[in-house]
Design an enzyme around this catalytic site. Structure first.
Site, mmCIF file in Angstrom:
data_model
loop_
_atom_site.group_PDB
_atom_site.id
_atom_site.type_symbol
_atom_site.label_atom_id
_atom_site.label_comp_id
_atom_site.label_asym_id
_atom_site.label_seq_id
_atom_site.Cartn_x
_atom_site.Cartn_y
_atom_site.Cartn_z
ATOM 1 N N CYS A 236 22.302 34.439 55.277
ATOM 2 C CA CYS A 236 23.448 34.604 54.678
ATOM 3 C C CYS A 236 24.145 33.584 55.370
ATOM 4 O O CYS A 236 24.206 33.036 56.504
ATOM 5 C CB CYS A 236 24.101 36.200 54.996
ATOM 6 N N ARG B 153 21.052 29.162 53.767
ATOM 7 C CA ARG B 153 20.966 30.119 54.467
ATOM 8 C C ARG B 153 20.331 31.359 53.708
ATOM 9 O O ARG B 153 20.328 32.480 54.353
ATOM 10 C CB ARG B 153 22.283 30.400 55.286
ATOM 11 N N TRP C 224 21.153 36.450 51.689
ATOM 12 C CA TRP C 224 19.886 36.511 51.771
ATOM 13 C C TRP C 224 19.600 38.150 51.881
ATOM 14 O O TRP C 224 19.889 38.769 52.970
ATOM 15 C CB TRP C 224 19.104 35.634 52.915
ATOM 16 N N ASN D 121 27.115 38.530 57.849
ATOM 17 C CA ASN D 121 25.849 38.072 58.064
ATOM 18 C C ASN D 121 25.292 38.730 59.318
ATOM 19 O O ASN D 121 26.042 38.823 60.484
ATOM 20 C CB ASN D 121 25.904 36.533 58.399
ATOM 21 N N GLY D 122 24.326 39.268 59.149
ATOM 22 C CA GLY D 122 23.723 40.037 60.256
ATOM 23 C C GLY D 122 22.964 41.559 59.753
ATOM 24 O O GLY D 122 22.972 41.605 58.303
ATOM 25 N N GLU E 197 0.664 23.439 61.208
ATOM 26 C CA GLU E 197 1.880 23.161 60.685
ATOM 27 C C GLU E 197 1.859 22.307 59.017
ATOM 28 O O GLU E 197 2.669 22.818 58.352
ATOM 29 C CB GLU E 197 2.631 21.898 61.473
ATOM 30 N N LYS F 89 3.634 24.424 56.305
ATOM 31 C CA LYS F 89 4.355 23.842 55.122
ATOM 32 C C LYS F 89 3.977 23.679 53.859
ATOM 33 O O LYS F 89 4.699 24.084 52.896
ATOM 34 C CB LYS F 89 4.365 22.176 55.562
ATOM 35 N N GLU G 207 4.558 27.465 52.252
ATOM 36 C CA GLU G 207 5.828 27.873 51.975
ATOM 37 C C GLU G 207 6.470 27.325 51.090
ATOM 38 O O GLU G 207 7.534 27.823 50.352
ATOM 39 C CB GLU G 207 6.657 27.836 53.349
ATOM 40 N N HIS H 294 -18.137 30.428 61.119
ATOM 41 C CA HIS H 294 -18.310 31.747 61.738
ATOM 42 C C HIS H 294 -17.632 32.868 60.537
ATOM 43 O O HIS H 294 -17.214 33.993 60.892
ATOM 44 C CB HIS H 294 -17.868 31.754 62.918
ATOM 45 N N LYS I 201 16.917 29.786 55.798
ATOM 46 C CA LYS I 201 16.855 28.929 56.867
ATOM 47 C C LYS I 201 17.621 29.795 58.023
ATOM 48 O O LYS I 201 18.482 30.739 57.440
ATOM 49 C CB LYS I 201 17.285 27.552 56.950
HETATM 50 C C1 F6R Z 1 9.348 26.602 58.530
HETATM 51 C C2 F6R Z 1 10.443 27.024 59.141
HETATM 52 C C3 F6R Z 1 10.486 28.054 59.902
HETATM 53 C C4 F6R Z 1 11.257 27.790 61.232
HETATM 54 C C5 F6R Z 1 11.102 29.238 62.106
HETATM 55 C C6 F6R Z 1 12.214 29.070 63.399
HETATM 56 O O1 F6R Z 1 9.392 25.288 57.610
HETATM 57 O O2 F6R Z 1 11.534 26.260 59.196
HETATM 58 O O3 F6R Z 1 8.990 28.323 60.172
HETATM 59 O O4 F6R Z 1 10.584 27.089 62.022
HETATM 60 O O5 F6R Z 1 11.821 30.230 61.022
HETATM 61 O O6 F6R Z 1 13.313 28.550 63.030
HETATM 62 P P1 F6R Z 1 14.286 28.086 64.355
HETATM 63 O O7 F6R Z 1 13.464 26.755 64.496
HETATM 64 O O8 F6R Z 1 15.471 27.717 63.784
HETATM 65 O O9 F6R Z 1 14.219 28.996 65.446
#
Ligand code: F6R
Length: 606
Positions: free
Chosen positions: A2, A27, A75, A99-100, A479, A483, A486, A502, A601
């Site tokens: 949010c 967000r 969100w 937000n929260g 990673e 990537k 997602e 295994h 995010k």
């Molecule tokens: C994946 C991604 C997430 C963040 C995770 C932590 O591409 O962006 O996995 O890395 O949500 O977020 P931060 O770094 O903001 O604590």
């Protein structure tokens, strides 16, 4: 999680709110809404969908004219994305954006129902709107204080009271909220990019401080209602940093920004060729004395910690325990006052990481935050902070933030290894110089864009995919796998290459591509054998390794060759093709790369 905004000034408020919300769409983007004072009444427009749909709806309904209002991009946590669950919530007298999560909302809702209140939405936020109404006594500050005494959880709230036109009230706890200060105008926002076009000056708010934006200026009150002065912060991000700048997506722009971001992050921390992290209070004596290092984070930031573990353990010879924050905080970890806990976060607001940090402090450990956002909650809570200088990361999938986080781990590992006498000064200078060469090397790797796009075209129809690697390559492949999954929605997992036989190798068929990362030359032959085992079972292998090393057809179908630097630093180089492959696979599948489904995010809820 949010995004909230608010604007008071001379401009067309609706236009500013929509513009600011579009900068916060990373967000959350399942619904959006605004509430604006128009001729002293509160006019609301909200809808399921993106900001563009909200704009259409506003125009369709004849527009909203005013100079003061609040906005929200959502969100969903409580209740599906729908018009009725969209923010703002409230009525003609009080309107709020939130937000929260209000954890005790059911209890409050039941209480309010006994008082005759009727609820329309499934949201926790509506209970706050109605509780404000219940406590309203003609004095907004007093009303808000009473409500804060009742609600539990996390919140950043923007509030309009009809009786006080052209005023915005706002308050926060454990969810981000800042106050932007322009010329004859002011903002509230979840994050700086929301108002960067208008101003780079802002105030940070602490828990339960209440801010009032009015035509007389900005006033901030502490939780007891006493007026307080705050330090004015200046963001060094410019407006272009929050724009796409000619790239099709923020993700591609951010991948390409990595050389500059790494340079900006490491350069100020290298003195006379040696790493120097003393700016944050992390002296060499301190570093050498820790018994254990913990790295606690979520998602990509946790993966950066995994690279950090391999590097610190390999040259610094201190045990490093990496944990996901949501597990760490509930497993009563064995952390003592002899340990260093490093929390890593791009946003600095991730709820689980923040709580893990608080827990570590309670247990007496020294805490260090590696954070991108200045003044964020995690940065403020930690004993020591190292800011990464990635600039704003808008794409939901993290790229440049990862690279700068691992760059900091390298500096830390080199300094620690030197402080412990595990490497000589000459070796420390050599490694540091090698790290300084990374940005130029990445410029070369970024030119392999077309090859990565071609490789992505071979993955487009896959339903499952495996990444394999050993040592640092294994840490990196986690990673790469995250990537890809997602943003492309292809199921993918990462395996230690030696672990495949295994169990997991039974999944390998000619429809299961495997990306093998093999940059660690002491482990190269072993990874090659594992790739051959996959090929022998019909799997398609994409091999990522040094460009000078040739591999036969029985090892790989495609090879991505990388410029060679010290093996220890190869994750910084090899991550780029993995990011590009994920990016192009997502583009070719027609996905919304920057706003993948179900994600947002800055995860400020558990
Ligand atoms: C994946 C991604 C997430 C963040 C995770 C932590 O591409 O962006 O996995 O890395 O949500 O977020 P931060 O770094 O903001 O604590």
């Amino acid at each position: 999680m949010c995004g909230i905004v608010g604007y008071l000034g001379k401009k067309d408020c609706t236009k500013v709110l929509l513009d600011s919300l579009s900068k916060l769409e990373y967000r959350g983007y399942d619904s959006a809404g605004i509430a604006v004072f128009e001729n002293d009444s509160i006019k609301v427009a909200k809808t399921k969908g993106r900001i563009a749909q909200l704009e259409e709806r506003i125009n369709h309904e004849g527009g909203i004219k005013g100079n003061c209002g609040i906005g929200h991009t959502r969100w969903a946590t409580h209740g599906e994305p729908s018009d009725v669950n969209s923010h703002p919530h409230g009525d003609a007298n009080i309107s709020i954006v939130h937000n929260g999560i209000i954890e005790n909302y059911s209890k409050i809702k039941s209480f309010l129902e006994t008082k005759g209140y009727v609820f329309e939405s499934q949201t926790d936020t509506e209970t706050v709107a109605k509780l404000l109404d219940f406590y309203y006594d003609g004095d907004p500050l007093n009303t808000i204080k009473n409500v804060l005494g009742e609600i539990e959880g996390s919140y950043a709230l923007g509030i309009l009271f009809k009786d006080f036109p052209d005023r915005i009230y706002a308050v926060r706890k454990d969810s981000p909220l800042i106050v932007g200060i322009g010329d004859d105008e002011a903002f509230i926002a979840s994050d700086v990019p929301a108002f960067l076009k208008y101003t780079n000056k802002y105030y940070l708010l602490d828990t339960n401080e209440i801010v009032v934006l009015s035509n007389d200026g900005v006033e901030i009150f502490d939780k007891h209602g006493a007026p307080i002065e705050k330090e004015l912060m200046v963001a060094d991000w410019d407006m272009e940093a929050a724009e796409k700048g000619g790239y099709e997506h923020f993700m591609l722009k951010e991948i390409n920004e990595q050389p500059a971001a790494i340079n900006a992050t490491i350069s100020p921390r290298i003195k006379d060729g040696m790493p120097d992290l003393s700016e944050c209070g992390l002296t060499q004596e301190k570093l050498a004395a820790y018994s254990n290092i913990f790295v606690v984070a979520c998602g990509t930031a946790m993966h950066a910690g995994l690279v950090g573990k391999y590097v610190i353990e390999s040259i610094g010879r201190i045990p490093v325990i990496v944990d996901v924050a949501s597990e760490f905080r509930y497993r009563n970890p064995i952390v003592t006052d002899k340990d260093l806990v490093i929390v890593v976060s791009q946003s600095g607001e991730t709820a689980d990481t923040l709580e893990a940090l608080k827990l570590s402090r309670k247990k007496g450990a020294d805490t260090l935050a590696i954070v991108n956002v200045v003044g964020s909650s995690i940065a403020r809570e930690a004993d020591m902070v190292i800011y990464t200088h990635a600039g704003p990361e808008i794409s939901v999938a993290s790229t440049k933030a990862y690279s700068v986080q691992i760059a900091v781990f390298y500096l830390l590992a080199f300094e620690l290894a030197y402080a412990k006498g595990a490497i000589s000064q000459e070796e420390c200078i050599r490694l540091t110089k090698e790290l300084q060469s990374v940005p130029a090397t990445l410029e070369i790797v970024l030119k392999q864009d077309e090859l990565c796009k071609y490789v992505a075209s071979t993955l487009v129809n896959a339903e499952n995919l495996l990444y394999i690697g050993r040592g640092l390559d294994y840490a990196l492949s986690m990673e790469g796998s995250l990537k890809l999954k997602e943003i492309s929605y292809i199921h993918s997992e990462s395996y230690a290459a030696g672990e495949l036989k295994h169990g997991t190798i039974s999944l390998v068929t000619d429809t299961m591509p495997i990306i093998a990362v093999a940059t660690q030359r002491d482990l190269f032959d072993k990874t090659v054998s594992n790739a051959k085992e996959v090929k022998a079972r019909g799997g398609k292998v994409i091999f990522v390794s040094h460009s000078y090393i040739n591999v036969d057809d029985d090892v790989a179908d495609y090879k991505i060759g990388l410029p060679t630097i010290d093996d220890l630093l190869m994750p910084m180089v090899a991550v780029v093709p993995l990011q590009l492959i994920a990016y192009y696979t997502s583009v070719l599948r027609g996905n919304d790369v920057d706003k993948p489904r179900n994600l947002a995010k800055s995860v400020t809820v558990e």
